[in-house]
Design a protein around this motif. Structure first.
Motif, PDB file in Angstrom:
ATOM      1  N   GLY A   6       3.785  12.469   5.637  1.00 50.44           N
ATOM      2  CA  GLY A   6       2.867  11.715   4.685  1.00 50.44           C
ATOM      3  C   GLY A   6       3.499  11.105   3.369  1.00 50.44           C
ATOM      4  N   PRO A   7       4.126  11.732   2.944  1.00 53.20           N
ATOM      5  CA  PRO A   7       5.009  11.229   1.645  1.00 53.20           C
ATOM      6  C   PRO A   7       5.916  10.270   2.159  1.00 53.20           C
TER       7      PRO A   7
ATOM      8  N   LEU B  64       6.367   2.656   3.362  1.00 50.65           N
ATOM      9  CA  LEU B  64       5.486   1.470   3.390  1.00 50.65           C
ATOM     10  C   LEU B  64       5.596   1.009   2.117  1.00 50.65           C
TER      11      LEU B  64
ATOM     12  N   TYR C 254       0.513  13.922  12.423  1.00 53.84           N
ATOM     13  CA  TYR C 254       1.751  14.145  11.757  1.00 53.84           C
ATOM     14  C   TYR C 254       2.761  15.417  12.421  1.00 53.84           C
TER      15      TYR C 254
ATOM     16  N   VAL D 287      -3.521  -4.945   2.869  1.00 55.22           N
ATOM     17  CA  VAL D 287      -2.012  -5.489   3.208  1.00 55.22           C
ATOM     18  C   VAL D 287      -1.235  -4.383   3.728  1.00 55.22           C
ATOM     19  N   ASP D 288      -1.547  -3.144   3.571  1.00 56.53           N
ATOM     20  CA  ASP D 288      -0.962  -1.993   4.490  1.00 56.53           C
ATOM     21  C   ASP D 288      -1.215  -2.116   5.764  1.00 56.53           C
TER      22      ASP D 288
ATOM     23  N   ARG E 166       6.370  -3.094   1.248  1.00 57.16           N
ATOM     24  CA  ARG E 166       5.098  -3.980   0.770  1.00 57.16           C
ATOM     25  C   ARG E 166       5.681  -4.613  -0.342  1.00 57.16           C
TER      26      ARG E 166
ATOM     27  N   ARG F 112       6.039   8.279   4.928  1.00 56.93           N
ATOM     28  CA  ARG F 112       5.541   7.132   5.339  1.00 56.93           C
ATOM     29  C   ARG F 112       4.924   6.262   3.953  1.00 56.93           C
ATOM     30  N   SER F 113       4.141   6.931   3.174  1.00 62.64           N
ATOM     31  CA  SER F 113       3.903   6.232   2.000  1.00 62.64           C
ATOM     32  C   SER F 113       4.651   5.571   1.075  1.00 62.64           C
TER      33      SER F 113
ATOM     34  N   LEU G 151      -4.926   3.548   3.697  1.00 64.98           N
ATOM     35  CA  LEU G 151      -4.164   2.332   3.571  1.00 64.98           C
ATOM     36  C   LEU G 151      -5.354   1.022   3.272  1.00 64.98           C
ATOM     37  N   ASP G 152      -4.967   0.222   2.536  1.00 65.55           N
ATOM     38  CA  ASP G 152      -5.524  -1.059   2.200  1.00 65.55           C
ATOM     39  C   ASP G 152      -5.191  -2.042   3.121  1.00 65.55           C
TER      40      ASP G 152
ATOM     41  N   THR H 117      -2.597  11.864   2.627  1.00 64.39           N
ATOM     42  CA  THR H 117      -1.943  10.319   2.654  1.00 64.39           C
ATOM     43  C   THR H 117      -2.751   9.266   1.870  1.00 64.39           C
ATOM     44  N   ASP H 118      -2.094   8.592   1.229  1.00 62.31           N
ATOM     45  CA  ASP H 118      -2.730   7.533   0.631  1.00 62.31           C
ATOM     46  C   ASP H 118      -3.496   6.696   1.650  1.00 62.31           C
TER      47      ASP H 118
ATOM     48  N   TRP I 244       6.302 -14.499   1.912  1.00 59.70           N
ATOM     49  CA  TRP I 244       5.146 -13.811   2.610  1.00 59.70           C
ATOM     50  C   TRP I 244       3.957 -14.146   1.783  1.00 59.70           C
TER      51      TRP I 244
END
Lengths: 146, 188
Positions: free
Chosen positions: B165-166, B172, B150, A8-9, B176, B168-169, A5-6, A2-3, B185
């Protein structure tokens, strides 16, 4: 996998999570309901709640629980002194012991229903409670907030 | 958050009468079960009740669950089924046969923007609504638990384990990107 999180996330997820989290007392309510529930108990499901209705200046609500062997109906009446009165009815009616459990250290209260299945528990404080009907099979309700 | 194997161990201990293990199990899984019940469109009080009922059913079936690792899947399936029944019953009890309930397009609507004091929250939920249902479900559950497991989430939403996982990324990143492109924002 999983990437990471920074910041902002994290802010985004924090803001999402802030909306509609589980009620703060959910774990407590679950654990309270589970505390005395045994393998052989029958679980009564919440069938219906009749919204608070003003009855001659009193607040009352009626809750029905269904189990396969029996239906438990209770009317919760607010007393002027801040306690509540529970008027209950078991169907099919039978003179069974009805136990009202509250979180420790409050002792459980028991009452015996009459032949038609009616019972009264008066002067009960607000808070978490669970009803246990001691029949051939023990019937337990989920915990309810009085 | 716990892995499925650890949850299985907790269940085995709970089965042997270890109340602390049961407590841990409840703490670990309640947030997920809560979202499952709410995702079925139940009001808060009904959702809390359905979650409880599922746990009570679990206690009754403790000895029938042959693979303790399946406890999460079992609880989620039970919660979803109980929630569905509760919803059906609520419809049946409505005087108009439930058309009012059926007319609600999203079973788990976003919060009412008018109730939000924070401008950034308002912006966020406005963009959140444009995500796919899958993205919304996933982000809301991920947001609810620290280091989510997961396997549990895959069970909850019927998604393949490896795709969580993918997905979710991707979800997000999409949200974002929409947010950072919105001056409301980005400008503090």
């Amino acid at each position: 996998m999983t990437d990471p999180l920074d910041e902002v996330d994290r802010e985004i997820l924090d803001r999402i999570g802030r909306y509609d989290p589980p009620p703060p007392d959910l774990d407590e309510r679950v654990l309270f309901a589970l505390a005395l529930t045994g393998l052989d108990d029958e679980v009564a499901r919440l069938a219906e709640t009749v919204a608070p209705a003003a009855r001659a200046g009193e607040q009352a609500r009626t809750i029905t629980f269904d189990a396969s062997s029996r239906t438990v109906m209770i009317t919760i009446l607010e007393r002027p002194d801040g306690l509540v009165r529970l008027d209950g009815w078991l169907a099919p009616g039978a003179a069974l012991t009805v136990e009202l459990r509250r979180p420790a250290p409050a002792p459980p209260r028991t009452v015996t229903a009459d032949d038609t299945g009616r019972f009264v528990l008066d002067g009960v404080p607000h808070g978490l409670a669970q009803l246990v009907i001691h029949g051939t099979t023990r019937v337990v309700t989920p915990s309810l907030l009085l | 958050m716990w892995s499925d194997a650890q949850l299985g161990t907790l269940l085995e201990r709970a089965r042997d009468g270890d109340r602390e293990a049961l407590r841990e199990l409840v703490r670990a899984l309640d947030p997920v079960l809560w979202r499952v019940a709410r995702g079925q469109g139940l009001a808060t009080e009904d959702a809390a009740d359905v979650v409880q009922t599922s746990w009570l059913e679990l206690i009754r079936r403790l000895h029938d669950i042959r693979t303790p690792r399946a406890v999460t899947a079992w609880l989620i399936t039970t919660t979803r089924r109980e929630a569905w029944h509760r919803r059906q019953r609520a419809r049946r009890d409505l005087p108009d046969g439930g058309t009012a309930v059926r007319a609600v397009p999203d079973p788990d609507p976003p919060p009412d923007e008018r109730l939000m004091a924070d401008e950034r929250d308002r912006v966020l939920w406005r963009h959140f609504e444009h995500l796919s249902q899958r993205c919304r479900d996933l982000l809301r559950i991920v947001a609810q638990v620290d280091r989510p497991d997961y396997t549990v989430i895959a069970e909850a939403f019927g998604m393949p384990h490896g795709s969580i996982g993918p997905t979710r990324s991707r979800c997000l990143a999409k949200l974002r990107a929409a947010l950072t492109a919105d001056p409301a924002w980005s400008t503090p």
